[in-house]
Scaffold this motif. Structure first.
Motif, PDB file in Angstrom:
ATOM      1  N   GLY A  17       9.181  22.212  -9.686  1.00 17.50           N
ATOM      2  CA  GLY A  17      10.138  21.757  -8.676  1.00 17.50           C
ATOM      3  C   GLY A  17      10.603  20.330  -8.857  1.00 17.50           C
ATOM      4  N   SER A  18      10.394  19.750 -10.033  1.00 17.84           N
ATOM      5  CA  SER A  18      10.763  18.344 -10.236  1.00 17.84           C
ATOM      6  C   SER A  18      12.266  18.169 -10.363  1.00 17.84           C
ATOM      7  N   ASN A  19      12.754  17.065  -9.849  1.00 18.47           N
ATOM      8  CA  ASN A  19      14.149  16.644  -9.986  1.00 18.47           C
ATOM      9  C   ASN A  19      14.194  15.147  -9.735  1.00 18.47           C
ATOM     10  N   SER A  20      15.366  14.563  -9.687  1.00 18.75           N
ATOM     11  CA  SER A  20      15.464  13.102  -9.550  1.00 18.75           C
ATOM     12  C   SER A  20      14.879  12.604  -8.228  1.00 18.75           C
ATOM     13  N   TRP A  21      14.939  13.411  -7.187  1.00 13.98           N
ATOM     14  CA  TRP A  21      14.382  13.005  -5.901  1.00 13.98           C
ATOM     15  C   TRP A  21      12.894  13.313  -5.801  1.00 13.98           C
ATOM     16  N   LEU A  22      12.452  14.342  -6.538  1.00 14.39           N
ATOM     17  CA  LEU A  22      11.036  14.703  -6.588  1.00 14.39           C
ATOM     18  C   LEU A  22      10.584  14.660  -8.050  1.00 14.39           C
ATOM     19  N   PRO A  23      10.449  13.465  -8.626  1.00 16.76           N
ATOM     20  CA  PRO A  23      10.158  13.357 -10.057  1.00 16.76           C
ATOM     21  C   PRO A  23       8.819  13.961 -10.465  1.00 16.76           C
ATOM     22  N   PHE A  24       7.898  14.118  -9.516  1.00 18.23           N
ATOM     23  CA  PHE A  24       6.589  14.692  -9.827  1.00 18.23           C
ATOM     24  C   PHE A  24       6.430  16.082  -9.203  1.00 18.23           C
ATOM     25  N   GLY A  25       7.556  16.678  -8.831  1.00 23.91           N
ATOM     26  CA  GLY A  25       7.548  18.028  -8.310  1.00 23.91           C
ATOM     27  C   GLY A  25       7.066  18.138  -6.874  1.00 23.91           C
ATOM     28  N   LEU A  26       6.899  19.382  -6.432  1.00 26.45           N
ATOM     29  CA  LEU A  26       6.501  19.638  -5.047  1.00 26.45           C
ATOM     30  C   LEU A  26       5.086  19.144  -4.760  1.00 26.45           C
ATOM     31  N   LEU A  27       4.201  19.219  -5.764  1.00 33.54           N
ATOM     32  CA  LEU A  27       2.842  18.734  -5.558  1.00 33.54           C
ATOM     33  C   LEU A  27       2.808  17.236  -5.273  1.00 33.54           C
ATOM     34  N   GLY A  28       3.832  16.528  -5.755  1.00 30.51           N
ATOM     35  CA  GLY A  28       3.915  15.092  -5.500  1.00 30.51           C
ATOM     36  C   GLY A  28       4.034  14.762  -4.027  1.00 30.51           C
ATOM     37  N   GLY A  70       0.796  -1.217   0.000  1.00 32.09           N
ATOM     38  CA  GLY A  70       0.000   0.000   0.000  1.00 32.09           C
ATOM     39  C   GLY A  70       0.824   1.259   0.000  1.00 32.09           C
ATOM     40  N   TRP A  71       1.786   1.368   0.926  1.00 35.33           N
ATOM     41  CA  TRP A  71       2.599   2.579   1.032  1.00 35.33           C
ATOM     42  C   TRP A  71       3.386   2.851  -0.236  1.00 35.33           C
ATOM     43  N   ASN A  72       3.793   1.775  -0.922  1.00 37.96           N
ATOM     44  CA  ASN A  72       4.667   1.912  -2.090  1.00 37.96           C
ATOM     45  C   ASN A  72       4.001   2.645  -3.252  1.00 37.96           C
ATOM     46  N   ILE A  73       2.665   2.674  -3.291  1.00 37.59           N
ATOM     47  CA  ILE A  73       1.981   3.400  -4.362  1.00 37.59           C
ATOM     48  C   ILE A  73       2.307   4.890  -4.271  1.00 37.59           C
ATOM     49  N   GLY A  74       2.672   5.338  -3.081  1.00 40.78           N
ATOM     50  CA  GLY A  74       3.083   6.730  -2.914  1.00 40.78           C
ATOM     51  C   GLY A  74       4.307   7.084  -3.734  1.00 40.78           C
ATOM     52  N   LEU A  75       5.107   6.077  -4.100  1.00 47.65           N
ATOM     53  CA  LEU A  75       6.267   6.326  -4.968  1.00 47.65           C
ATOM     54  C   LEU A  75       5.813   6.778  -6.346  1.00 47.65           C
ATOM     55  N   SER A  76       4.669   6.269  -6.796  1.00 48.30           N
ATOM     56  CA  SER A  76       4.152   6.657  -8.109  1.00 48.30           C
ATOM     57  C   SER A  76       3.495   8.029  -8.084  1.00 48.30           C
ATOM     58  N   LYS A  77       3.277   8.577  -6.898  1.00 48.11           N
ATOM     59  CA  LYS A  77       2.685   9.911  -6.752  1.00 48.11           C
ATOM     60  C   LYS A  77       3.737  10.975  -6.468  1.00 48.11           C
ATOM     61  N   GLY A  78       4.763  10.616  -5.699  1.00 48.02           N
ATOM     62  CA  GLY A  78       5.748  11.617  -5.299  1.00 48.02           C
ATOM     63  C   GLY A  78       7.184  11.222  -5.498  1.00 48.02           C
ATOM     64  N   GLY A  79       7.442   9.972  -5.945  1.00 49.07           N
ATOM     65  CA  GLY A  79       8.821   9.509  -6.035  1.00 49.07           C
ATOM     66  C   GLY A  79       9.387   9.251  -4.650  1.00 49.07           C
TER      67      GLY A  79
END
Length: 460
Positions: A185-196, A27-36
């Motif tokens: 604000g996207s970068n390798s650590w925040l691939p979906f930006g700050l909204l992620g 369950g928690w891992n889906i958050g990776l697809s939202k915010g990296g």
């Protein structure tokens, strides 16, 4: 009446961990697809702060009002009957929907493991509800001891998983999700930006969702004034440790991209070449144990919330009837029947969990607000335990809970709207019917009167 003195601090701590432990397995891992990786890491940190602040506030409130109503009882004292109903209904939504969702996940695990040749579907869901509600009907002490054993197995497996996964840890895999260049604000650590980060809030919650249910066992606890704050603090500390270990071990072993959509991320993290290993099989079976632990304990929480609301007149009074073994049998059977019907008719565990999260965030905001109101309105109230930081701590929880509530619309608008509809129907029922039939001498009010009397004696 419930069976008093059935649970000491150890069983209560186990209950707190049991509510949550399934969230470490999936369950928690889906958050990776939202915010990296970075977005989920920040979301987990902020949600951890929210839960820590909320738990400290609840520890104080549960020492003041040790009743089976938990958050509903606190809100009724601080915010009146409307506040009590709003909070209790939100909690009930969480504790009815979450077991229904978890029963579906249990069915998926049973099928994937090939247990008894069964396939996921209504017979498995029915067996889950029938067997585990039956154990609860047997008695609360026996039920909580069963929960403690299953939870211990799941926690041990998480630690074993971490040891195995960290041997393959590779930091380069943490930020391997492709960057969305159009996101602010996207970068390798925040691939979906700050909204992620914001979109990942509901998934950061999965590492802690449910721990707030410990005070629901107040009337069955040994020395609740001491045992509840102790159990809440220890449970939260254990959950923080498990969250950090699981998050870093799973993402580092296989990479964020590989596990972001996996139904069993810990198993995927261990199977680098896709072939099952001895350790991955152990973790797979333990994942089933974790789901059972959370399913079992959430049924308990839902029954106690329904019991408290019924006893006070918010819901029909017959729902608070108890058996010879002091179990609220209708409070167990009726939510179980609703949960089974939802699981069998929809089969959509993800959406039901999103609805449960929506209800949870409303209850968190209202419970935190209750602490703030009582601190300001009744500063002289006898408080055997005091929240570190006082109202500042609960204010942090309040703001973060509201932020998480809004974030649910970023994840699943349909689930949020369904939850709003259910909430609206419940409020209509209260406005038109049950608020005129409340029990003036409900136990929550009796505890409040006792607390006020003790405070007066202390002043004199």
């Amino acid at each position: 009446m419930l069976r008093r003195g059935s649970a000491g601090w150890l069983l209560l701590t186990g209950l707190g961990v049991a509510y949550v432990v399934s969230g470490d397995f999936s369950g928690w891992n889906i958050g990776l697809s939202k915010g990296g990786f970075g977005g989920l890491a920040v979301a987990m940190l902020l949600m951890g702060v929210m839960y820590a602040c909320l738990v400290f506030a609840l520890a104080e409130l549960s020492a003041i009002l040790p009743t089976a109503g938990g958050g509903y009882g606190f809100a009724r004292r601080a915010l009146g009957t409307w506040g009590g109903f709003l909070t209790g209904t939100a909690i009930l939504i969480e504790y009815v929907l979450a077991p229904a969702a978890i029963s579906i996940f249990i069915g998926d695990y049973v099928e994937s493991l090939g247990l008894f040749g069964l396939e996921t579907g209504w017979p498995v869901y029915l067996a889950c509800f029938a067997v585990f509600i039956g154990i609860h009907l047997w008695g609360v002490g026996e039920a909580l001891r069963f929960s403690l054993v299953v939870t211990a197995i799941a926690v041990a497996a998480l630690l074993i998983f971490a040891i195995g996964a960290f041997t393959d840890f590779d930091a380069s895999g943490l930020n391997d999700i492709p960057v969305d260049g159009d996101a602010f604000g996207s970068n390798s650590w925040l691939p979906f930006g700050l909204l992620g980060i914001w979109a990942a809030f509901p998934f950061g919650m999965w590492f802690f969702l449910g721990v707030e249910g410990v005070p629901l066992a107040a009337e069955e606890a040994k020395d609740p004034v001491r045992s509840l704050p102790k159990a809440l603090a220890i449970a939260m500390a254990v959950l923080v440790l498990l969250a950090l270990v699981t998050f870093f071990a799973a993402t580092g072993a296989r990479g964020s991209a590989a596990i972001q959509e996996a139904g069993n991320p810990l198993v995927v993290a261990l199977e680098g070449d896709g072939e099952p290993t001895t350790l991955s099989r152990i973790v797979n079976y333990a994942g089933l144990a974790g789901l059972v632990a959370s399913f079992f304990s959430l049924i308990y929480a839902g029954s106690r919330q329904l019991f408290a609301l019924s006893r006070a007149g918010y819901l029909p009074r017959f729902l608070s009837l108890t058996s010879r073994r002091r179990s609220p049998y209708l409070g167990l059977v009726i939510p179980g029947a609703i949960g089974f019907a939802l699981a069998a008719s929809t089969g959509d565990g993800g959406r039901m969990l999103n609805i449960a999260v929506f209800g949870a965030t409303i209850s968190y905001a209202l419970m935190a607000l209750s602490h703030i109101v009582l601190r300001r309105r009744e500063p002289g109230l006898h408080r055997p335990y005091r929240t570190p930081g006082g109202a500042i701590t609960s204010s942090v929880a309040f703001v973060l809970a509201l932020s998480a509530l809004v974030a649910t619309f970023l994840v699943d608008v349909v689930a949020a709207l369904i939850a709003l509809l259910v909430y609206g129907v419940a409020l209509g029922y209260f406005a038109c019917w049950s608020r005129h039939r409340l029990v003036a001498s409900a136990p929550e009010e009796e505890f409040a009167a006792l607390a006020a009397a003790e405070a007066e004696l202390d002043r004199n």
